[in-house]
Write an enzyme that holds these catalytic residues in place. Structure first.
Site, PDB file in Angstrom:
ATOM      1  N   ARG A  91      29.993  91.200  73.780  1.00 44.42           N
ATOM      2  CA  ARG A  91      30.873  90.915  72.447  1.00 44.42           C
ATOM      3  C   ARG A  91      30.419  89.553  72.086  1.00 44.42           C
ATOM      4  NH1 ARG A  91      35.360  94.404  72.787  1.00 44.42           N
ATOM      5  NH2 ARG A  91      37.333  93.634  71.554  1.00 44.42           N
ATOM      6  N   ARG A 130      47.140 103.302  64.067  1.00 46.66           N
ATOM      7  CA  ARG A 130      46.923 103.476  65.418  1.00 46.66           C
ATOM      8  C   ARG A 130      48.230 102.469  66.031  1.00 46.66           C
ATOM      9  NH1 ARG A 130      41.861 100.607  68.259  1.00 46.66           N
ATOM     10  NH2 ARG A 130      43.084  98.934  68.122  1.00 46.66           N
ATOM     11  N   ARG A 136      49.879 100.006  71.234  1.00 47.58           N
ATOM     12  CA  ARG A 136      49.216  98.824  72.088  1.00 47.58           C
ATOM     13  C   ARG A 136      49.481  97.720  71.948  1.00 47.58           C
ATOM     14  NH1 ARG A 136      42.652  99.642  71.583  1.00 47.58           N
ATOM     15  NH2 ARG A 136      42.728  96.963  71.521  1.00 47.58           N
ATOM     16  N   ARG A 147      41.707  89.236  66.169  1.00 44.35           N
ATOM     17  CA  ARG A 147      40.403  90.031  66.667  1.00 44.35           C
ATOM     18  C   ARG A 147      39.292  90.093  65.682  1.00 44.35           C
ATOM     19  NH1 ARG A 147      44.296  94.058  68.523  1.00 44.35           N
ATOM     20  NH2 ARG A 147      42.711  95.714  68.697  1.00 44.35           N
TER      21      ARG A 147
HETATM   22  P1  ADP Z   1      39.318  96.137  69.900  1.00 39.97           P
HETATM   23  O1  ADP Z   1      38.045  96.538  69.884  1.00 39.97           O
HETATM   24  O2  ADP Z   1      40.577  96.978  69.365  1.00 39.97           O
HETATM   25  O3  ADP Z   1      39.559  94.615  69.902  1.00 39.97           O
HETATM   26  P2  ADP Z   1      39.048  96.624  72.865  1.00 39.97           P
HETATM   27  O4  ADP Z   1      39.579  97.882  73.521  1.00 39.97           O
HETATM   28  O5  ADP Z   1      37.469  96.805  72.723  1.00 39.97           O
HETATM   29  O6  ADP Z   1      39.811  96.407  71.432  1.00 39.97           O
HETATM   30  O7  ADP Z   1      39.195  95.104  73.627  1.00 39.97           O
HETATM   31  C1  ADP Z   1      40.798  94.811  73.794  1.00 39.97           C
HETATM   32  C2  ADP Z   1      40.734  93.348  74.452  1.00 39.97           C
HETATM   33  O8  ADP Z   1      40.044  93.261  75.552  1.00 39.97           O
HETATM   34  C3  ADP Z   1      39.921  92.264  73.468  1.00 39.97           C
HETATM   35  O9  ADP Z   1      40.816  91.912  72.504  1.00 39.97           O
HETATM   36  C4  ADP Z   1      39.775  91.288  74.424  1.00 39.97           C
HETATM   37  O10 ADP Z   1      40.979  90.532  74.811  1.00 39.97           O
HETATM   38  C5  ADP Z   1      39.510  92.190  75.618  1.00 39.97           C
HETATM   39  N1  ADP Z   1      38.006  92.339  75.846  1.00 39.97           N
HETATM   40  C6  ADP Z   1      37.386  93.532  75.923  1.00 39.97           C
HETATM   41  N2  ADP Z   1      36.196  93.528  75.660  1.00 39.97           N
HETATM   42  C7  ADP Z   1      35.830  92.110  76.070  1.00 39.97           C
HETATM   43  C8  ADP Z   1      34.542  91.342  76.202  1.00 39.97           C
HETATM   44  N3  ADP Z   1      33.351  91.947  76.187  1.00 39.97           N
HETATM   45  N4  ADP Z   1      34.520  90.083  76.401  1.00 39.97           N
HETATM   46  C9  ADP Z   1      35.908  89.531  76.350  1.00 39.97           C
HETATM   47  N5  ADP Z   1      36.925  90.157  76.328  1.00 39.97           N
HETATM   48  C10 ADP Z   1      37.157  91.402  75.964  1.00 39.97           C
END
Ligand code: ADP
Length: 199
Positions: A91, A130, A136, A147
């Protein structure tokens, strides 16, 4: 046996979770979703869950070391030996380096990076739908905006890195679920990646 190592990238509300699951099924590979792993741990009240709950609720990124540790552990499971679809990791550019080091150590690399392209207005609409249906705890207005900001500032730049490797397929993410799935499959097949005969 061929291996298929995929990453799906897109802003919140782009449908990457839904499409990722469909593509993984079609190619016979497991989905590795960091968001799902964090949510499961929070639900079960594990130490990891306790560590990350406040961070994910605020829409901040969990520290890279914590996130990478869970990804590595998951990718070392036998069912991921012959391919996987990553959703939510890497990410940011630092996480790309961690993944490169891990996969490179095994002589592997990502075969394709699927970028789901959805206009901001459409993705905002989808997230608010959603939020009503799933409840959520990070789908508050403030956390969503945060985000999306992080996506643009930290996540979108990873696409530039992968573009230099010529592995990115940018897919129009507006349309019916089936249309979008078909577009992704066509792009992956054009790269010579084979669907799972059994799927
Ligand atoms: P979205 O794409 O809707 O933001 P995700 O389900 O992918 O939701 O992620 C939810 C949360 O989990 C993120 O907002 C973050 O806090 C954490 N998270 C997920 N993947 C990562 C990552 N690769 N690095 C850091 N935090 C992460």
């Amino acid at each position: 046996m061929t291996s298929t190592r995929l990453l799906i990238v897109g802003p919140q509300g782009s449908g990457k979770g839904t499409q990722g699951a469909r593509i993984a099924e079609a190619f016979g590979i497991p989905v590795v979703s960091t968001g799902d792993i964090f949510r499961a741990n929070i639900k079960e009240g594990t130490d990891l869950g306790k560590q990350v709950k406040a961070i994910t609720d605020a829409g901040d990124l969990v520290p890279d070391e914590i996130t990478f540790a869970i990804v590595r552990e998951r990718l070392e499971q036998p069912d991921a030996a012959d391919g996987f679809l990553l959703d939510g990791f890497p990410r940011n550019v630092a996480q790309v380096a961690l993944l490169d080091e891990f996969l490179g150590g095994r002589g592997d690399a990502l075969d394709a990076v699927i970028e789901l392209d959805v206009p901001r207005e459409e993705s905002l609409q989808r997230i608010s739908l959603r939020a009503q249906s799933e409840g959520r705890s990070d789908d508050t207005e403030a956390a969503i905006a945060h985000r999306l900001d992080i996506y643009e500032r930290e996540t979108a730049p990873i696409l530039a890195v992968y573009r230099t490797r010529e592995v990115v397929d940018t897919i129009d993410g507006v349309g019916s679920l089936d249309e979008i799935t078909a577009r992704i499959i066509a792009a992956l097949e054009a790269r010579g990646l084979a669907r799972d005969a059994a799927a």
